[in-house]
Design a protein around this motif. Structure first.
Motif, PDB file in Angstrom:
ATOM      1  N   THR A   1       3.624  45.023  69.309  1.00  0.00           N
ATOM      2  CA  THR A   1       2.490  44.776  68.403  1.00  0.00           C
ATOM      3  C   THR A   1       2.769  45.295  66.995  1.00  0.00           C
ATOM      4  N   ARG A   2       3.892  46.048  66.819  1.00  0.00           N
ATOM      5  CA  ARG A   2       4.294  46.447  65.464  1.00  0.00           C
ATOM      6  C   ARG A   2       5.080  45.328  64.791  1.00  0.00           C
ATOM      7  N   GLU A   3       5.523  44.342  65.579  1.00  0.00           N
ATOM      8  CA  GLU A   3       6.595  43.462  65.117  1.00  0.00           C
ATOM      9  C   GLU A   3       6.123  42.111  64.610  1.00  0.00           C
ATOM     10  N   GLN A   4       7.023  41.471  63.855  1.00  0.00           N
ATOM     11  CA  GLN A   4       6.681  40.241  63.142  1.00  0.00           C
ATOM     12  C   GLN A   4       6.254  39.097  64.057  1.00  0.00           C
ATOM     13  N   HIS A   5       6.854  38.970  65.254  1.00  0.00           N
ATOM     14  CA  HIS A   5       6.532  37.786  66.054  1.00  0.00           C
ATOM     15  C   HIS A   5       5.147  37.889  66.688  1.00  0.00           C
ATOM     16  N   ILE A   6       4.571  39.092  66.748  1.00  0.00           N
ATOM     17  CA  ILE A   6       3.210  39.254  67.253  1.00  0.00           C
ATOM     18  C   ILE A   6       2.243  39.463  66.086  1.00  0.00           C
ATOM     19  N   ARG A   7       2.581  40.431  65.236  1.00  0.00           N
ATOM     20  CA  ARG A   7       1.648  40.862  64.201  1.00  0.00           C
ATOM     21  C   ARG A   7       1.764  40.033  62.921  1.00  0.00           C
TER      22      ARG A   7
ATOM     23  N   GLU B   1      12.734  62.523  68.404  1.00  0.00           N
ATOM     24  CA  GLU B   1      12.056  62.177  69.657  1.00  0.00           C
ATOM     25  C   GLU B   1      12.156  60.703  70.031  1.00  0.00           C
ATOM     26  N   VAL B   2      12.126  59.827  69.022  1.00  0.00           N
ATOM     27  CA  VAL B   2      12.279  58.396  69.330  1.00  0.00           C
ATOM     28  C   VAL B   2      13.260  57.740  68.363  1.00  0.00           C
ATOM     29  N   SER B   3      13.996  56.778  68.900  1.00  0.00           N
ATOM     30  CA  SER B   3      14.939  56.001  68.077  1.00  0.00           C
ATOM     31  C   SER B   3      14.662  54.533  68.358  1.00  0.00           C
ATOM     32  N   ASN B   4      14.839  53.688  67.354  1.00  0.00           N
ATOM     33  CA  ASN B   4      14.729  52.256  67.640  1.00  0.00           C
ATOM     34  C   ASN B   4      16.085  51.724  68.089  1.00  0.00           C
ATOM     35  N   ALA B   5      16.141  50.406  68.338  1.00  0.00           N
ATOM     36  CA  ALA B   5      17.362  49.800  68.883  1.00  0.00           C
ATOM     37  C   ALA B   5      18.321  49.340  67.791  1.00  0.00           C
ATOM     38  N   SER B   6      18.196  49.862  66.576  1.00  0.00           N
ATOM     39  CA  SER B   6      19.077  49.653  65.423  1.00  0.00           C
ATOM     40  C   SER B   6      18.434  48.837  64.302  1.00  0.00           C
ATOM     41  N   LEU B   7      18.916  49.112  63.091  1.00  0.00           N
ATOM     42  CA  LEU B   7      18.590  48.312  61.903  1.00  0.00           C
ATOM     43  C   LEU B   7      19.936  47.854  61.308  1.00  0.00           C
TER      44      LEU B   7
ATOM     45  N   ALA C   1       2.968  43.144  60.282  1.00  0.00           N
ATOM     46  CA  ALA C   1       4.031  43.865  60.987  1.00  0.00           C
ATOM     47  C   ALA C   1       4.540  45.052  60.167  1.00  0.00           C
ATOM     48  N   THR C   2       5.184  46.037  60.858  1.00  0.00           N
ATOM     49  CA  THR C   2       5.719  47.206  60.154  1.00  0.00           C
ATOM     50  C   THR C   2       7.002  46.860  59.401  1.00  0.00           C
ATOM     51  N   SER C   3       7.637  45.746  59.751  1.00  0.00           N
ATOM     52  CA  SER C   3       8.866  45.314  59.088  1.00  0.00           C
ATOM     53  C   SER C   3       9.054  43.846  59.416  1.00  0.00           C
ATOM     54  N   ASN C   4       9.960  43.178  58.705  1.00  0.00           N
ATOM     55  CA  ASN C   4      10.208  41.777  59.061  1.00  0.00           C
ATOM     56  C   ASN C   4      11.421  41.644  59.962  1.00  0.00           C
ATOM     57  N   ILE C   5      12.010  42.776  60.374  1.00  0.00           N
ATOM     58  CA  ILE C   5      13.283  42.702  61.098  1.00  0.00           C
ATOM     59  C   ILE C   5      13.118  42.007  62.440  1.00  0.00           C
ATOM     60  N   CYS C   6      14.120  41.217  62.777  1.00  0.00           N
ATOM     61  CA  CYS C   6      14.128  40.485  64.047  1.00  0.00           C
ATOM     62  C   CYS C   6      15.497  40.742  64.655  1.00  0.00           C
ATOM     63  N   THR C   7      16.492  39.922  64.298  1.00  0.00           N
ATOM     64  CA  THR C   7      17.859  40.211  64.716  1.00  0.00           C
ATOM     65  C   THR C   7      18.301  41.524  64.080  1.00  0.00           C
TER      66      THR C   7
ATOM     67  N   PRO D   1       9.730  50.710  62.155  1.00  0.00           N
ATOM     68  CA  PRO D   1      10.259  49.342  62.120  1.00  0.00           C
ATOM     69  C   PRO D   1      11.239  49.122  63.281  1.00  0.00           C
ATOM     70  N   GLY D   2      11.455  47.872  63.633  1.00  0.00           N
ATOM     71  CA  GLY D   2      12.544  47.540  64.562  1.00  0.00           C
ATOM     72  C   GLY D   2      12.154  47.470  66.014  1.00  0.00           C
ATOM     73  N   ARG D   3      13.097  46.975  66.796  1.00  0.00           N
ATOM     74  CA  ARG D   3      12.877  46.810  68.231  1.00  0.00           C
ATOM     75  C   ARG D   3      12.910  48.140  68.958  1.00  0.00           C
ATOM     76  N   LEU D   4      12.099  48.241  70.006  1.00  0.00           N
ATOM     77  CA  LEU D   4      12.108  49.415  70.865  1.00  0.00           C
ATOM     78  C   LEU D   4      12.222  48.957  72.314  1.00  0.00           C
ATOM     79  N   ILE D   5      13.041  49.653  73.082  1.00  0.00           N
ATOM     80  CA  ILE D   5      13.177  49.366  74.506  1.00  0.00           C
ATOM     81  C   ILE D   5      12.471  50.481  75.271  1.00  0.00           C
TER      82      ILE D   5
END
Lengths: 454, 505
Positions: free
Chosen positions: A319-325, A131-137, A329-335, A297-301
């Motif tokens: 709000t799941r991500e490192q730069h906010i939370r 149902e949902v996919s992130n923008a890659s790991l 965060a659910t993961s440390n992934i950024c790039t 984890p990861g970016r979502l669009i």
């Protein structure tokens, strides 16, 4: 005057004018905030600069000899696959508006990346049946490790069962990622006859303490796993089913894991238009159920509208991500691997509904031809009885390393010896056949094997 | 089919899924030279995919036009000035792109026997050496795929080393100016964060570290220069304090572009540093990756490097997996090789002098820009900066204009905005990093634009509130996007079903 460097525009005159504006005499003065005892005493011991033609000449010599001179045949796979990549893919991802942009933090100036990633997320959902996919790991292995961590966040259970038929290097990455104080890994053996994960053994291992079962399909031996009963069993015990893959092209023919009970699908998207590139950059695919989205984890669009009501796309659920939370965060992934996700999007767009099917069928058919050809060689037999996709294991009478070495004399990379991954499979070779292996080269490979073994 | 409404060069373009038609095709395959397998005979029927629902059917021309049009709504370094702070958006040399695509590099399989990969292994081995030299460290792993991945690798090595000493420490010290990844990395490695307040000079003081440092602290994670663009001038003393209590100094090397040939981090007490090749070493960022985050370490941590380690024995390069104390593997193979090749080519193109020059000019550009904008924008730390500078919207507050408005107005003038609202310690931060590849004229034009925007904020703030206007989409509703996430396209028949089910609820 200092010789200018081709990537730095400043002339000495520019520098002088700028220093004057700043109010200092020389560039050195700008580094006044660095204590003297922190400065280095002598120049970096690095080579002198090369001109562009000299650089190219140097790099030419570092290419693999396999790609110059007479043509080699390759039957290597095991997590990295040679597939034909249409020229369109390289051409489009070479548009510098895509590849010289940063992560799309400012949506109004990044709609190209954002819409393409929204399309990527959609394609990955369709491919995996999720149902949902992130923008890659990062890659298939780290994606699988993130899936294991996510399963623990959801279930709060300690034990993870992992099939031994999962890529050994992926398993190693999972072991590296987990904290042994928080999670325990138990291996499920594979069946020596079929090459499938041993479901009876799994049933014995499963209990209410198991957070997730991790299965790869097609598995490391190329075998297509029977996922549905595994899913039923793990769900019955209240755990999650994580399905991994390393050969995404198989989904042109194989049922998507989402239809067979998968809760998280995490695998390698390299097959979808990304060259082998000596192991990276690749594409970590990660998809799950909608109910777990906030644990992902990861970016979502996401799709939204602008102030005029026009459709547009933004990074969302940050709000799941490192730069906010930060620490929560659910993961440390950024790039992540954005451009590889774009490659996959362009590749799938070219192949489309019909092409993905035909491509998978061609892989299946060529591998089937190779299986038959090698099974006819005395001293070779197929190690496992279960259906496979484009990879299979051959048992040979002899030392696989010696045989592969002999095959290489004929300009053939004949497969991968499995002994280093599975000590008990010390007479076994993993062979991969894709649409790029012509029938005559498959036949020649079988012929060479015959000459060596008979 | 969805209708296109183009306006001049601002083009509309539907989703992939909203175009094309049954039977169209954009692919071709090698000749069928084997018998087609009857799928039903080869694979049990319940494991066969029934249909490829939702996948597009497009011709090659449609695919090309689709992505070309999408690309035109994007802004890259090649499009113009991209002063995104802490991201080092410098020019990405074209020759490196070409080299990375050569077949003998891009099509090399990771399990190719080592005798046929000597060139690739040499590139990696030499690049490790270059990075070790640039940072003043002993060993390097190229495995991590990005900066955050490097952080995790580095912290895991520290953890393994402490465990080997029989220590299970619990905490990591992180300054309040740190990137969010430092905090989440620590959590991922099962450490608790202890925040260090930076002082009124914008850096951390030995006293504050001393007060927090004990035998439960595994490491301190410091970014140097920090995210305010300031050199952590006390790092040497801080390292001493940390080392005395048996801890490690981790440096986030995101801002290494200020220090090449100027400071070697290894000489000022750093034990581990990750390097973002997609920042300092000019590899493109790809709209969100792939990057590469190699980690450089002191010899003491070498036993814990991820496997395989690249070694040179005699004249031959090889991959060594026999490392019993290794933390393991961070990914399936050896690193983002395609990115490593570009960084290697960059170092060779720049040479020792060129890299130092890059850092000098990056710092020159930043200070020049800071000097020229200081009358129009508030400078919270008024002292010479390194490769980036941080302003705020304080002078614009009285006109009800915010950092966000300034950033969006820059888009109208054809610029990518700076990093905004980061670091968190500065309210309304505008973090500007020009990099060395911007010419004086380019910086001058940006300065003039920023001054003009400051004037607009005073005289016609609505221009800023309404910005951006000269774009395909204007400000987007991010709140609704997060509240009612729509993360994929769904076929029309499914949309109707889900609408119906929503109605019945």
């Amino acid at each position: 005057m200092r010789d200018s460097i081709r990537y730095i525009p400043h002339s000495e005159e520019d520098c002088q004018e700028m220093l004057k504006v700043i109010g200092v005499k020389e560039v050195e003065d700008l580094f006044g905030s660095i204590p003297q005892d922190c400065r280095i005493g002598k120049p970096l011991n690095l080579p002198h600069a090369l001109s562009e033609p000299d650089l190219m000449a140097h790099m030419h010599n570092l290419q693999s000899p396999i790609f110059s001179g007479s043509r080699w045949s390759s039957f290597l796979g095991a997590g990295s696959y040679q597939h034909f990549i249409p020229a369109v893919v390289s051409s489009l991802i070479s548009r510098s508006e895509f590849y010289t942009a940063y992560t799309p933090y400012q949506p109004e100036i990044s709609q190209g990346t954002l819409q393409a990633m929204f399309e990527y997320q959609t394609l990955m959902c369709q491919m995996t049946g999720m149902e949902v996919s992130n923008a890659s790991l990062y890659d298939g292995a780290s994606s699988m490790a993130e899936a294991v961590l996510m399963a623990q966040r959801i279930t709060k259970r300690k034990k993870i069962l992992i099939s031994e038929a999962v890529h050994p290097d992926y398993r190693r990455v999972i072991r590296t990622y987990i904290d042994p104080a928080e999670q325990e890994i138990i291996l499920i053996p594979y069946e020596a006859t079929t090459g499938c994960t041993d479901q009876q053994a799994m049933s014995r291992l499963i209990d209410e303490g198991v957070g997730a079962v991790v299965i790869q399909s097609p598995n490391f031996f190329g075998v297509i796993e029977d996922l549905a009963p595994i899913g039923d069993r793990v769900h019955h015990a209240g755990g999650l089913l994580i399905v991994g893959f390393s050969e995404a092209v198989a989904y042109g023919i194989m049922s998507p894991p989402g239809e067979l009970g998968a809760d998280i699908v995490a695998g390698e998207g390299q097959s979808l238009g990304i060259p082998p590139s000596y192991g990276g950059p690749y594409l970590g695919v990660f998809a799950t159920r909608e109910k777990f989205v906030r644990n992902m984890p990861g970016r979502l669009i996401g799709e939204t509208v602008d102030v005029d009501g026009k459709r547009g796309f933004v990074l969302t659920l940050a709000t799941r991500e490192q730069h906010i939370r930060r620490a929560q965060a659910t993961s440390n992934i950024c790039t992540n691997e954005g451009l590889c996700a774009l490659m996959a999007t362009v590749y799938i767009s070219c192949f489309g509904k019909r092409g993905l099917r035909e491509l998978a069928l061609m892989n299946l058919s060529k591998a089937d031809h190779a299986k038959k050809a090698v099974a006819a060689v005395h001293g070779c037999r197929l190690a496992f009885s279960s259906p496979t996709f484009n990879e299979f294991v051959v048992k040979v009478d002899g030392d696989p390393e010696d045989i592969l070495k002999a095959v290489r004399k004929e300009h053939i990379l004949g497969g991968i010896s499995l002994g280093k991954f599975y000590p008990e499979l010390n007479q076994h070779i993993l062979v991969t056949v894709t649409e790029l292996n012509a029938k005559n080269e498959i036949d020649r490979w079988a012929e060479v094997m015959k000459n060596i073994l008979e | 089919m969805k209708e296109n409404i183009d306006s001049g060069l601002i083009q509309d373009e539907p989703l992939l899924f909203e175009q094309g038609g049954q039977g169209r095709k954009g692919y071709s395959l090698p000749r069928w030279d084997v018998d087609k397998v009857e799928v039903e005979k080869a694979i049990p029927s319940y494991l066969i995919r029934k249909e490829l629902k939702g996948f597009p059917e497009l011709s090659e021309v449609e695919v090309v036009r689709h992505f070309t049009r999408l690309s035109q709504w994007n802004y890259g370094v090649d499009s113009g000035f991209y002063p995104l702070g802490s991201c080092t958006m410098k020019y990405n040399p074209k020759v490196n792109e070409e080299i990375a695509r050569w077949r003998g590099i891009a099509h090399l399989h990771p399990y190719t026997p080592e005798e046929f990969c000597q060139g690739a292994l040499r590139i990696m081995h030499e690049l490790e050496g270059f990075l070790a030299e640039a940072t003043g460290m002993d060993r390097v792993t190229l495995q991590p795929a990005a900066g955050a991945h490097g952080e995790l690798t580095g912290i895991m090595m520290i953890k393994a080393c402490l465990q080997a000493r029989g220590q299970r420490r619990k905490k990591i010290l992180v300054p309040d100016t740190a990137h969010g990844t430092n905090c989440s990395t620590s959590t991922l490695a099962s450490y608790q964060i202890v925040e260090i307040k930076s002082n009124d000079r914008g850096v951390i003081s030995p006293e504050s570290v001393s007060a927090l440092m004990d035998d439960q602290v595994a490491a301190i994670m410091v970014t140097n220069p920090n995210t305010l663009g300031l050199f952590e001038e006390n790092l040497k003393a801080i390292a001493k304090i940390v080392h005395q209590k048996g801890g490690f100094v981790y440096c986030d090397g995101a801002n290494l572009n200020a220090l090449m040939g100027i400071v070697k981090l290894g000489e000022i007490g750093v034990d581990v540093v990750h390097i973002n090749l997609h920042k300092t070493f000019a590899t493109p960022h790809g709209g969100g990756g792939p990057g590469a985050g190699p980690v450089a370490i002191r010899e003491e941590l070498a036993p814990y490097l991820p496997v395989p380690v690249i070694e040179k024995r005699g004249g031959t390069f090889l991959l060594n997996y026999e490392r019993p104390e290794s933390i393991g593997k961070m990914r399936a193979f050896y690193g983002n090789f395609g990115v490593l090749v570009r960084a290697y080519a960059y170092v060779l193109s720049m040479g020792s002098d060129g890299l130092k020059r890059a850092s000098e000019i990056a710092v020159l550009n930043a200070n020049y820009l800071m000097k020229q904008l200081r009358d129009d924008y508030y400078l919270p730390y008024d002292r010479p900066c390194m490769h980036e500078c941080v302003f705020t919207d304080r002078l614009q507050e009285k006109y009800h204009v915010s950092t966000l408005d300034i950033a969006k107005r820059l888009i109208d003038y054809g610029y990518h905005p700076p990093t905004i609202y980061f670091p968190l310690v500065v309210k309304g931060a505008l973090m500007i990093e020009p990099t060395e590849t911007e010419s004086k004229e380019s910086i001058d034009r940006f300065i003039a634009t920023m001054i003009r925007i400051a004037g607009e904020a005073k005289e016609n703030p609505d221009l800023l509130h309404q910005a951006p206007q000269r774009v395909k989409v204007r400000r987007l509703d991010e709140v609704t996007a997060a509240r009612k996430p729509k993360l994929r396209w769904t076929p029309i028949d499914e949309q109707m079903t889900s609408d119906r089910s929503n109605n019945t609820k």
